[in-house]
Design a protein around this motif. Structure first.
Motif, PDB file in Angstrom:
ATOM      1  N   VAL A   1      35.008  33.027  50.371  1.00 48.21           N
ATOM      2  CA  VAL A   1      34.729  31.697  50.904  1.00 48.21           C
ATOM      3  C   VAL A   1      35.947  31.257  51.722  1.00 48.21           C
ATOM      4  O   VAL A   1      37.106  31.443  51.326  1.00 48.21           O
TER       5      VAL A   1
ATOM      6  N   GLU B   1      38.604  26.617  58.601  1.00 49.12           N
ATOM      7  CA  GLU B   1      37.406  27.100  59.281  1.00 49.12           C
ATOM      8  C   GLU B   1      37.714  27.677  60.666  1.00 49.12           C
ATOM      9  O   GLU B   1      37.070  28.647  61.096  1.00 49.12           O
TER      10      GLU B   1
ATOM     11  N   ARG C   1      33.027  38.475  46.600  1.00 51.60           N
ATOM     12  CA  ARG C   1      32.562  37.185  47.112  1.00 51.60           C
ATOM     13  C   ARG C   1      33.734  36.511  47.828  1.00 51.60           C
ATOM     14  O   ARG C   1      34.860  36.536  47.332  1.00 51.60           O
TER      15      ARG C   1
ATOM     16  N   THR D   1      29.141  37.818  50.835  1.00 50.71           N
ATOM     17  CA  THR D   1      29.254  38.697  49.660  1.00 50.71           C
ATOM     18  C   THR D   1      28.960  40.128  50.082  1.00 50.71           C
ATOM     19  O   THR D   1      28.268  40.367  51.084  1.00 50.71           O
TER      20      THR D   1
ATOM     21  N   ILE E   1      41.436  32.411  52.975  1.00 53.95           N
ATOM     22  CA  ILE E   1      40.129  32.859  52.485  1.00 53.95           C
ATOM     23  C   ILE E   1      40.299  33.302  51.037  1.00 53.95           C
ATOM     24  O   ILE E   1      41.172  34.136  50.723  1.00 53.95           O
TER      25      ILE E   1
ATOM     26  N   GLU F   1      31.764  42.041  56.478  1.00 53.07           N
ATOM     27  CA  GLU F   1      32.645  40.868  56.385  1.00 53.07           C
ATOM     28  C   GLU F   1      33.032  40.376  57.780  1.00 53.07           C
ATOM     29  O   GLU F   1      32.975  39.170  58.070  1.00 53.07           O
TER      30      GLU F   1
ATOM     31  N   GLU G   1      30.131  32.277  59.638  1.00 50.79           N
ATOM     32  CA  GLU G   1      29.725  32.067  58.244  1.00 50.79           C
ATOM     33  C   GLU G   1      30.971  31.816  57.396  1.00 50.79           C
ATOM     34  O   GLU G   1      31.971  32.535  57.515  1.00 50.79           O
ATOM     35  N   LEU G   2      30.899  30.825  56.538  1.00 49.45           N
ATOM     36  CA  LEU G   2      32.058  30.454  55.715  1.00 49.45           C
ATOM     37  C   LEU G   2      32.017  31.086  54.332  1.00 49.45           C
ATOM     38  O   LEU G   2      32.989  30.959  53.577  1.00 49.45           O
ATOM     39  N   GLU G   3      30.921  31.740  54.004  1.00 49.21           N
ATOM     40  CA  GLU G   3      30.796  32.460  52.732  1.00 49.21           C
ATOM     41  C   GLU G   3      30.085  33.787  52.988  1.00 49.21           C
ATOM     42  O   GLU G   3      29.182  33.866  53.824  1.00 49.21           O
TER      43      GLU G   3
END
Length: 480
Positions: free
Chosen positions: A129, A135, A127, A109, A141, A97, A105-107
Motif C-alpha cells: 500500500v 502518492e 501486499r 497484491t 510504500i 507490481e 494503483e495505491l494497493e
C-alpha cells in the motif's frame, strides 16, 4: 510515518517492509516522456528493465518478523543478501507490481516465491500500500510478506492428487463413465414419500418410469477406454450416438439397477449388453458406485464397464460344444439324452422319431481315408439340418454314423412327409457328389396313447434295423 516509527511496526506479528520507490517513479516519468504507454508490453520487450527497476528500490526499514522469516541478523545483513532472497521466481510478481504503480494503483497484491538466507524456499503472499502523502513520489510504500508455504504446499498436493486422479480416470484400461443421478434420486424419494413400498410391482405397472429415469441421467465424462470399447472417434461422437450403444436389453438391466438403488445398494454390479457404434455386440460387467460425499443426492456416480465379450463368446462356444457335434453341426448325444427326458415330461403328444444309420461308411473310410468319411458325415448333417429348418424338431448325431430326428407334436403323416424330404435332399446331394453316394437306412415311430417316449424310440430304432437288414439282404442277393 509516526505509526511506522512506533513499536507497532516492530512488534507486528506479520513481516513488514517500508520501501522507497521514488527512483522508480523517476524512471516512469522518463519512460512516459519517451512515449511509452503500455508498460507491460514495454517490459516484455525489454526484460532487463525489470532488473534495473528492482535495483532502484530502497529498503527503509523492516521489522523483527521479517528478519526472523528470512534468517537475517539485521537490516544490513538482509540488504546485503537480497540476491539470495529475491531470485528469478520474483520476475512475474515484480512486473505486476510495476504495472500496478504505473497505472496509479495505491494497493496491490501478488503471490511469489522468496528464499531464506539458508536457501529454503518460501511461498509469499505480498501486499503493498502506498502510504498517504506518497502518492506522487512513491517514497513510502508499506509491504507485508506473509509466509503461506503451508497453504501452497497443500494446494500443490491437492493439484498433484487431482492430476493423478484425472490420469487414473483418463488412462484406466477399464471403461469409466461419470454421471449425475440426482434427478433419479429425487424421483425415487418422491415415490417413497407417497407410500410406494413394492417398487418392482410399481415398475411392472408403470413401465415408462424406467425410460423417464434413463432420460434423467446426465452424462458428465467418459475416458479413452470407453471411446475405444465402443469405437467412438471422440466424446462428442459417443454422446450423440448413445441410443446405438444402449440396446433394448439395457432397459431391463437398468430396471434392475433402479431396484438395487431403491433398496439402498449404491454399490452394485451386473452383466449387461451394449453395442459399439459399428453395431458389434459388447458384453460388459457393469459396476456402479456413488462417489463418497454424494450419498445423499447421487450427484456424482461412476460406472465401470469391463469388456467380457471374449469370455461370453468362449462360454457360448463351450455351451455349443456341450450340445453339438463339431463335425456335422447337429446336436450331440448329450443333448439327445436331455431332450428325451424333456419330451417325457412334456404334455404335448404325439412325439415321433426318425432313426438313420448310414450304409457303407466303413468301406469308404478303409478305401478313401477318414477325411472322405468325415465329408460324407458333414453332408449328412447338412441334409438333416435343411430338413428340419424352420421347425421345432431336433436332429442329433448319437453315434459314429447314427442320427435321430425328434419331432414333438408330429403325427405319422408328418413323419412320412419328412422322410420324403430327406430322400429328395439325398438324391440332390448324391447327384452333385456322384463319386461318393450317401446311403442311409431309416426307421420311424410315432408315440401311441400311454406309451413312453423310451418305448417309442425302441420301436423306431428297431424299424431302422429292419430296414438295414433288408438293405444288406438286397445287396447280398444282387452280388450273387
Amino acid at each position: 510515518m509516526e505509526i511506522l516509527d512506533s513499536s507497532i511496526f516492530d512488534l507486528s506479528p506479520i513481516p513488514m517492509w517500508l520501501e522507497d520507490f521514488s527512483a522508480i517513479q523517476a524512471i516512469f516519468n522518463q519512460w512516459r516522456s519517451d512515449g511509452v504507454t503500455d508498460l507491460a508490453l514495454h517490459l516484455q520487450q525489454n526484460p532487463d528493465l525489470v532488473t534495473l527497476c528492482a535495483h532502484q528500490i530502497k529498503i527503509v526499514k523492516v521489522n523483527q518478523k521479517t528478519l526472523d522469516l528470512f534468517e537475517a541478523q539485521s537490516l544490513k545483513h538482509l540488504t546485503q543478501n537480497l540476491s539470495t532472497i529475491f531470485q528469478h521466481q520474483m520476475f512475474d510478481a515484480h512486473v505486476a507490481e510495476l504495472v500496478a504503480l504505473w497505472k496509479g494503483e495505491l494497493e496491490f497484491t501478488s503471490t511469489t516465491t522468496n528464499f531464506t538466507l539458508s536457501g529454503q524456499p518460501l511461498d509469499i503472499k505480498l501486499r503493498a500500500v502506498v502510504l498517504p502523502g506518497s502518492e506522487q513520489s512513491l517514497d513510502r510504500i508499506l509491504l507485508t510478506t506473509e509466509d503461506i508455504s503451508g497453504y501452497m504446499q497443500a494446494r500443490r498436493l491437492e493439484e498433484k492428487n487431482r492430476r493423478l486422479a484425472e490420469a487414473r480416470f483418463s488412462y484406466s484400461p477399464t471403461s469409466l463413465w461419470v454421471e449425475d443421478f440426482s434427478r433419479i434420486k429425487l424421483r425415487l424419494d418422491h415415490l417413497k414419500s407417497i407410500g410406494i413400498d413394492d417398487f418392482r410391482t410399481f415398475l411392472d405397472v408403470h413401465q415408462d418410469f424406467v425410460q423417464h429415469c434413463i432420460e434423467d441421467i446426465v452424462l458428465l465424462d467418459v475416458n479413452q477406454a470407453t471411446l475405444d470399447l465402443f469405437k467412438a472417434s471422440t466424446k462428442s461422437d459417443l454422446f450423440q450416438n448413445l441410443k446405438k450403444v444402449f440396446s433394448k436389453e439395457m432397459h431391463q438391466t437398468f430396471k434392475e439397477q433402479l431396484i438395487e438403488l431403491w433398496n439402498g445398494k449404491i454399490h452394485h454390479s451386473r452383466e449387461a449388453i451394449n453395442y459399439a457404434l459399428d453395431g458389434s455386440i459388447r458384453y460388459v460387467l457393469l459396476q456402479f458406485t456413488v462417489f463418497p460425499g454424494y450419498e445423499e443426492d447421487w450427484g456424482l456416480v461412476q460406472l465401470a464397464l469391463t469388456d467380457i465379450t471374449a469370455r461370453k463368446k468362449a462360454e457360448s462356444y463351450l455351451e455349443y460344444l456341450g450340445k453339438h457335434d463339431v463335425l456335422t453341426k447337429l446336436k450331440n448325444r448329450s443333448f439327445y439324452t436331455e431332450e428325451i427326458h424333456r419330451l417325457e415330461r412334456a404334455l404335448i403328444r404325439p412325439v415321433s422319431a426318425i432313426f438313420l444309420d448310414m450304409n457303407g461308411l466303413k468301406p469308404i473310410n478303409d478305401h478313401f481315408g477318414h477325411d472322405a468319411g468325415d465329408e460324407i458325415l458333414r453332408r449328412m448333417g447338412n441334409i438333416l439340418s435343411r430338413t428340419i429348418h424352420n421347425t421345432s424338431y431336433t436332429a442329433s448325431r448319437i453315434g459314429g454314423d447314427e442320427f435321430v430326428i425328434l419331432m414333438q407334436g408330429a403325427n405319422e403323416t408328418t413323419v412320412q412327409s419328412t422322410i420324403l424330404t430327406i430322400q429328395e435332399l439325398l438324391n440332390i446331394d448324391n447327384q452333385y457328389y456322384s463319386n461318393h453316394i450317401i446311403s442311409a437306412s431309416m426307421g420311424f415311430a410315432t408315440s401311441l396313447e400311454n406309451e413312453t417316449i423310451e418305448d417309442m424310440l425302441k420301436r423306431a430304432d428297431q424299424s431302422m434295423y429292419d430296414h438295414k437288414r433288408q438293405y444288406y439282404k438286397y445287396l447280398s442277393n444282387k452280388n450273387q
